[in-house]
Design a protein around this motif. Sequence first.
Motif, PDB file in Angstrom:
ATOM      1  N   GLN A 109      33.619 -29.355   5.875  1.00 52.12           N
ATOM      2  CA  GLN A 109      33.481 -28.723   7.064  1.00 52.12           C
ATOM      3  C   GLN A 109      34.210 -29.343   8.122  1.00 52.12           C
ATOM      4  O   GLN A 109      34.967 -30.359   8.012  1.00 52.12           O
ATOM      5  CB  GLN A 109      31.952 -30.268   8.128  1.00 52.12           C
ATOM      6  N   ASN A 110      34.778 -28.799   9.552  1.00 52.89           N
ATOM      7  CA  ASN A 110      35.453 -29.011  10.028  1.00 52.89           C
ATOM      8  C   ASN A 110      35.757 -30.612  11.247  1.00 52.89           C
ATOM      9  O   ASN A 110      36.963 -30.897  10.785  1.00 52.89           O
ATOM     10  CB  ASN A 110      36.384 -28.514  10.781  1.00 52.89           C
ATOM     11  N   PHE A 111      34.956 -30.967  11.206  1.00 53.76           N
ATOM     12  CA  PHE A 111      33.857 -31.689  11.966  1.00 53.76           C
ATOM     13  C   PHE A 111      32.672 -32.257  11.445  1.00 53.76           C
ATOM     14  O   PHE A 111      32.448 -31.850  11.012  1.00 53.76           O
ATOM     15  CB  PHE A 111      34.827 -32.048  13.920  1.00 53.76           C
ATOM     16  N   VAL A 112      32.871 -33.832  11.425  1.00 54.84           N
ATOM     17  CA  VAL A 112      31.306 -33.945  10.888  1.00 54.84           C
ATOM     18  C   VAL A 112      31.057 -34.793  12.286  1.00 54.84           C
ATOM     19  O   VAL A 112      31.643 -36.133  12.848  1.00 54.84           O
ATOM     20  CB  VAL A 112      31.211 -35.758   9.875  1.00 54.84           C
ATOM     21  N   PRO A 113      29.683 -34.763  12.810  1.00 56.54           N
ATOM     22  CA  PRO A 113      29.455 -35.251  14.328  1.00 56.54           C
ATOM     23  C   PRO A 113      28.728 -37.119  13.395  1.00 56.54           C
ATOM     24  O   PRO A 113      27.688 -37.286  12.286  1.00 56.54           O
ATOM     25  CB  PRO A 113      27.959 -34.843  14.308  1.00 56.54           C
ATOM     26  N   VAL A 114      28.747 -37.768  14.715  1.00 58.97           N
ATOM     27  CA  VAL A 114      28.615 -39.576  14.336  1.00 58.97           C
ATOM     28  C   VAL A 114      27.734 -39.268  15.091  1.00 58.97           C
ATOM     29  O   VAL A 114      27.513 -39.911  16.267  1.00 58.97           O
ATOM     30  CB  VAL A 114      29.792 -40.142  14.799  1.00 58.97           C
ATOM     31  N   VAL A 115      26.559 -40.105  15.054  1.00 56.20           N
ATOM     32  CA  VAL A 115      24.573 -41.198  15.327  1.00 56.20           C
ATOM     33  C   VAL A 115      24.786 -42.253  15.192  1.00 56.20           C
ATOM     34  O   VAL A 115      25.635 -42.825  14.255  1.00 56.20           O
ATOM     35  CB  VAL A 115      23.910 -39.561  15.037  1.00 56.20           C
TER      36      VAL A 115
END
Length: 145
Positions: A109-115
């Motif tokens: 992935q180009n970016f990883v979402p963080v929660v």
Amino acid sequence: MNIIFLIKPKCDTAFLYTDDSIRQGLEKIHYHKYTAIPVIDHEGIYHGTITEGDFLWHILGRDVQGASLSCDIRTTEHELVTNLLRPMFNPPVNIYATMDDLLQRVMDQNFVPVVDDRGVFVGIITRKDVIGYFVGLNKPVDPAE
């Protein structure tokens, strides 16, 4: 090692709301020159990521798997971006994820979402930042410095 120092916070990240129209999504992704953008609800819960390909396939009248759909470009003003979300595409990591977990994710992935623990979107970590971290970590130390 904690990943928190790599996070680009939500306030500095462009994202869409689940009730944004496809047209609004296209305008925002174009304005920010993104290839993909996170989607959250008004409570901040992360719902997924939409790519420019998702928009394109929808406008061309096909879903991601290639099944024919009926699409008129004028209807994008009223259709919601949530209709384009793919299940389990670009799932988030928890804020307590390890660097090894993060490295595995940015390979795909180009970016990883963080929660956070409640599933609330706190920001993203880009592939570029992860690579920079590992390159900086592996640089030889100059004894003259």
